[in-house]
Write a protein that holds these residues in place. Structure first.
Motif, PDB file in Angstrom:
ATOM      1  N   ASP A  92       7.431   8.224   7.733  1.00 44.78           N
ATOM      2  CA  ASP A  92       8.819   7.989   7.342  1.00 44.78           C
ATOM      3  C   ASP A  92       8.907   6.855   6.336  1.00 44.78           C
ATOM      4  N   ALA A  93       9.692   7.088   5.299  1.00 42.86           N
ATOM      5  CA  ALA A  93       9.924   6.092   4.259  1.00 42.86           C
ATOM      6  C   ALA A  93      11.257   6.433   3.612  1.00 42.86           C
ATOM      7  N   PRO A  94      12.293   5.643   3.825  1.00 38.66           N
ATOM      8  CA  PRO A  94      13.576   5.955   3.207  1.00 38.66           C
ATOM      9  C   PRO A  94      13.478   5.911   1.690  1.00 38.66           C
ATOM     10  N   PHE A  95      14.307   6.698   1.029  1.00 35.24           N
ATOM     11  CA  PHE A  95      14.336   6.766  -0.428  1.00 35.24           C
ATOM     12  C   PHE A  95      14.641   5.401  -1.036  1.00 35.24           C
ATOM     13  N   THR A  96      15.476   4.632  -0.359  1.00 38.89           N
ATOM     14  CA  THR A  96      15.837   3.297  -0.835  1.00 38.89           C
ATOM     15  C   THR A  96      16.051   2.369   0.355  1.00 38.89           C
ATOM     16  N   VAL A  97      15.729   1.099   0.167  1.00 40.53           N
ATOM     17  CA  VAL A  97      16.049   0.082   1.178  1.00 40.53           C
ATOM     18  C   VAL A  97      17.112  -0.871   0.646  1.00 40.53           C
ATOM     19  N   GLY A 125       0.837  -1.203   0.000  1.00 46.01           N
ATOM     20  CA  GLY A 125       0.000   0.000   0.000  1.00 46.01           C
ATOM     21  C   GLY A 125       0.868   1.247   0.000  1.00 46.01           C
ATOM     22  N   PRO A 126       1.358   1.706   1.164  1.00 43.73           N
ATOM     23  CA  PRO A 126       0.971   1.234   2.500  1.00 43.73           C
ATOM     24  C   PRO A 126      -0.498   1.532   2.795  1.00 43.73           C
ATOM     25  N   GLY A 127      -1.058   0.633   3.609  1.00 40.72           N
ATOM     26  CA  GLY A 127      -2.441   0.795   4.012  1.00 40.72           C
ATOM     27  C   GLY A 127      -3.386  -0.250   3.461  1.00 40.72           C
ATOM     28  N   CYS A 128      -2.852  -1.293   2.786  1.00 40.12           N
ATOM     29  CA  CYS A 128      -3.727  -2.284   2.149  1.00 40.12           C
ATOM     30  C   CYS A 128      -3.737  -3.606   2.921  1.00 40.12           C
ATOM     31  N   SER A 129      -4.866  -4.266   2.863  1.00 39.01           N
ATOM     32  CA  SER A 129      -5.179  -5.405   3.729  1.00 39.01           C
ATOM     33  C   SER A 129      -4.513  -6.691   3.267  1.00 39.01           C
ATOM     34  N   SER A 130      -3.743  -7.295   4.148  1.00 39.75           N
ATOM     35  CA  SER A 130      -3.117  -8.583   3.842  1.00 39.75           C
ATOM     36  C   SER A 130      -4.132  -9.722   3.851  1.00 39.75           C
ATOM     37  N   ILE A 160       9.244   2.763  10.376  1.00 40.07           N
ATOM     38  CA  ILE A 160       9.931   2.341  11.604  1.00 40.07           C
ATOM     39  C   ILE A 160       8.954   1.715  12.586  1.00 40.07           C
ATOM     40  N   GLN A 161       7.831   2.394  12.828  1.00 44.12           N
ATOM     41  CA  GLN A 161       6.860   1.861  13.780  1.00 44.12           C
ATOM     42  C   GLN A 161       6.225   0.581  13.262  1.00 44.12           C
ATOM     43  N   THR A 162       6.012   0.498  11.960  1.00 42.57           N
ATOM     44  CA  THR A 162       5.426  -0.712  11.388  1.00 42.57           C
ATOM     45  C   THR A 162       6.324  -1.919  11.629  1.00 42.57           C
ATOM     46  N   ALA A 163       7.636  -1.745  11.429  1.00 39.95           N
ATOM     47  CA  ALA A 163       8.569  -2.846  11.689  1.00 39.95           C
ATOM     48  C   ALA A 163       8.553  -3.245  13.159  1.00 39.95           C
ATOM     49  N   LYS A 164       8.554  -2.265  14.049  1.00 37.97           N
ATOM     50  CA  LYS A 164       8.544  -2.570  15.485  1.00 37.97           C
ATOM     51  C   LYS A 164       7.272  -3.300  15.895  1.00 37.97           C
ATOM     52  N   ASP A 165       6.135  -2.825  15.396  1.00 35.24           N
ATOM     53  CA  ASP A 165       4.866  -3.474  15.757  1.00 35.24           C
ATOM     54  C   ASP A 165       4.779  -4.886  15.179  1.00 35.24           C
ATOM     55  N   SER A 166       5.270  -5.061  13.952  1.00 36.64           N
ATOM     56  CA  SER A 166       5.234  -6.398  13.346  1.00 36.64           C
ATOM     57  C   SER A 166       6.123  -7.362  14.122  1.00 36.64           C
ATOM     58  N   TYR A 167       7.262  -6.875  14.594  1.00 32.32           N
ATOM     59  CA  TYR A 167       8.142  -7.722  15.410  1.00 32.32           C
ATOM     60  C   TYR A 167       7.466  -8.074  16.741  1.00 32.32           C
ATOM     61  N   THR A 168       6.863  -7.080  17.376  1.00 32.99           N
ATOM     62  CA  THR A 168       6.154  -7.334  18.634  1.00 32.99           C
ATOM     63  C   THR A 168       5.014  -8.325  18.424  1.00 32.99           C
ATOM     64  N   PHE A 169       4.315  -8.172  17.306  1.00 30.04           N
ATOM     65  CA  PHE A 169       3.263  -9.133  16.962  1.00 30.04           C
ATOM     66  C   PHE A 169       3.826 -10.545  16.902  1.00 30.04           C
ATOM     67  N   LEU A 170       4.933 -10.733  16.192  1.00 30.99           N
ATOM     68  CA  LEU A 170       5.489 -12.072  16.018  1.00 30.99           C
ATOM     69  C   LEU A 170       5.909 -12.689  17.341  1.00 30.99           C
ATOM     70  N   TYR A 206      -2.646   6.149  14.004  1.00 33.60           N
ATOM     71  CA  TYR A 206      -2.838   6.010  12.559  1.00 33.60           C
ATOM     72  C   TYR A 206      -1.911   6.933  11.775  1.00 33.60           C
ATOM     73  N   GLN A 207      -1.158   7.760  12.475  1.00 32.00           N
ATOM     74  CA  GLN A 207      -0.079   8.526  11.851  1.00 32.00           C
ATOM     75  C   GLN A 207       1.208   7.748  12.111  1.00 32.00           C
ATOM     76  N   THR A 208       1.549   6.880  11.198  1.00 29.35           N
ATOM     77  CA  THR A 208       2.646   5.942  11.432  1.00 29.35           C
ATOM     78  C   THR A 208       3.586   5.932  10.233  1.00 29.35           C
ATOM     79  N   GLY A 209       4.505   4.974  10.197  1.00 27.49           N
ATOM     80  CA  GLY A 209       5.471   4.914   9.114  1.00 27.49           C
ATOM     81  C   GLY A 209       6.256   3.619   9.156  1.00 27.49           C
TER      82      GLY A 209
END
Length: 480
Positions: A378-383, A125-130, A189-199, A184-187
């Motif tokens: 936040d979204a880096p120009f390249t990963v 997305g970001p923002g689209c349903s898995s 970095i927080q998405t990675a942290k939350d996904s890790y906490t979820f796992l 809901y104002q996220t990016g």
């Protein structure tokens, strides 16, 4: 400010009930426009920030007793008779103070579920349903029928060879939610942290998977999610006394991983596939500087506008697919994918009995949340630097590309791989499926690139058999 934000939330729910890639709706481009304008104002993006800010701190782990049993799905409404695998869905709290919880759906394998690997799937997305897009439209065990109420089996579902876990991330996507509106104002970095906490919490709930081989797959903007989450897992595995996650590999489809190559590759693809004229393409090449820090000119904007107008009314997530219309209801495309599928999913997932069977909070489910993208921080120009770290870590790193996608096309992926400057081990060759070319593959040093012939952005939707064949090769660690 709080009132204004809530008003905008309400407005967004009215405006952004849109299908992923539906007519004129492009969630990725919406976010990229915002990020590019921010960079032009303050051009000091540091691609190392993702790594630095993801340094380890102990994560929240909540009590999980009894939750696995409560999450078991007895039966989905309209589920076909003879369904022979276990399904689970529910919420995992990642921040109890904010009331932030992520929704998941697990489809275990019909055979060998106790030994098959665990695979996490992430839509972009970001923002689209898995769950709605990934599970119900692409690689999950069921498809929603045109009656909006019954399901049919997907014989090429990826849970045939793995236990597949679909995560709605970040909060605000699909059924995931927070009781704190500013979440809901996220990016990234927080998405990675939350996904890790979820796992970490999910593995406490399903401890039988703690030592299982684990893979992460996904597509599009998951080209950001997946490398960042994988890097965080590997970092935390070294220093945590919490759960060690047995990460073995990642595979990203039509991956948005580098902004420069995403742009140059897209316009080159448009030109090479007869979507834009020579003059428009030359205007973009001559006037647009897509590098980080490159100045965006009026002339570039003008030619990009011409390209968009020339593209006209095609579904550029699969450039040869028909659009959904009243005359096309139930009519499959050349890939035998019904272009109205997203409409059926939308109706099905907004049925109260379906939401109840999924243990989901009653909400107006959306394929994609425009609100999430609009406030992406936040979204880096390249990963690519993150991907290089993963290539050096020893895990399996695969990029795959449906070759009829115009959104993040095969050209963008090839240009991005060229930036990695890795050597070729196995030269480009056609891989075969049932006597036909399934696509093409090249093996690099610590990286594999695979194309899937005749597939758009959502590979398992358009070419389910070839998609499963590719995915099986990935899990086996063998070139297809």
């Amino acid at each position: 400010m709080k009132i204004a934000f809530h008003l905008f939330v309400h407005f967004s729910l009215l405006v952004f009930v849109s299908c992923y890639g539906g007519n004129g709706y492009d969630p990725l481009e919406n976010v990229l426009k915002i990020q590019r304008s921010r960079r032009s104002i303050s051009n000091h993006e540091n691609n190392e920030d993702v790594t630095v800010q993801n340094s380890y701190t102990p994560v929240y782990v909540g009590p999980q007793d009894g939750l696995k049993e409560a999450d078991k799905i007895s039966e989905l409404p309209g589920q076909p008779a003879g369904t022979n695998f276990d399904q689970y869905s529910g919420y995992v709290t990642v921040d109890p103070n904010h009331g932030r919880a992520l929704f998941y759906y697990l489809a275990e394998s019909p055979v060998n579920s106790s030994t098959n690997p665990l695979v996490l799937w992430l839509n972009g997305g970001p923002g689209c349903s898995s769950f709605g897009n990934g599970a119900m439209m692409e690689l999950g065990p069921f498809r929603v029928n045109p009656d909006n109420t019954t399901l049919s089996p997907n014989k090429y579902a990826w849970n045939n060879v793995a236990n597949v876990l679909f995560l709605e991330s970040p909060a605000g996507v699909g059924f995931s939610y927070s009781n704190t509106s500013t979440d809901y104002q996220t990016g990234d970095i927080q998405t990675a942290k939350d996904s890790y906490t979820f796992l970490v919490n999910w593995l406490e709930r399903f401890p039988e998977y703690k030592t299982r081989d684990f893979y992460i797959t996904g597509e599009s903007y998951a080209g950001h999610y997946i490398p960042q989450l994988a890097q965080l897992i590997l970092q935390n595995n070294e220093i945590t006394n919490q759960t060690v996650i047995n990460l073995k590999g990642i595979a990203i489809g039509n991956a948005y991983i580098d902004d420069e190559t995403a742009n140059t590759g897209m316009f080159d693809y448009f030109w090479s596939h007869a979507i834009i004229s020579d003059e428009i393409h030359e205007g973009i090449v001559s006037n647009c500087n897509f590098t980080e820090g490159g100045t965006k000119t009026v002339e570039c904007d003008e030619y990009e506008g011409q390209a968009k107008a020339a593209k006209s009314n095609i579904f550029f997530y699969d450039i040869y697919a028909p659009l959904c219309s009243s005359s096309s209801n139930g009519t499959p495309s050349i890939s035998e994918f019904d272009p109205c599928t997203e409409n059926y999913i939308y109706s099905y997932l907004n049925t109260p009995a379906v939401q109840q069977s999924l243990h989901a909070k009653p909400i107006q489910w959306e394929s994609c949340s425009g609100l999430i993208g609009l406030f992406w921080k936040d979204a880096p120009f390249t990963v690519l630097p993150v991907i290089q770290d993963l290539m050096a870590s020893g895990i399996s790193v695969w990029l795959y590309s449906g070759d009829t996608d115009g959104r993040v096309p095969v050209t963008s992926s090839r240009y991005a791989i060229n930036k990695l400057q890795t050597s070729v081990k196995t030269p480009w060759y056609p891989w075969m499926y049932q006597g036909e070319v399934g696509g093409y593959v090249v093996g690099y040093q610590n990286l594999t690139f695979v194309t899937i012939r005749g597939a758009g952005h959502f590979v398992p939707s358009y070419q389910p058999a070839r998609g499963l064949a590719f995915f099986s090769s990935f899990l086996e660690g063998k070139l297809p």
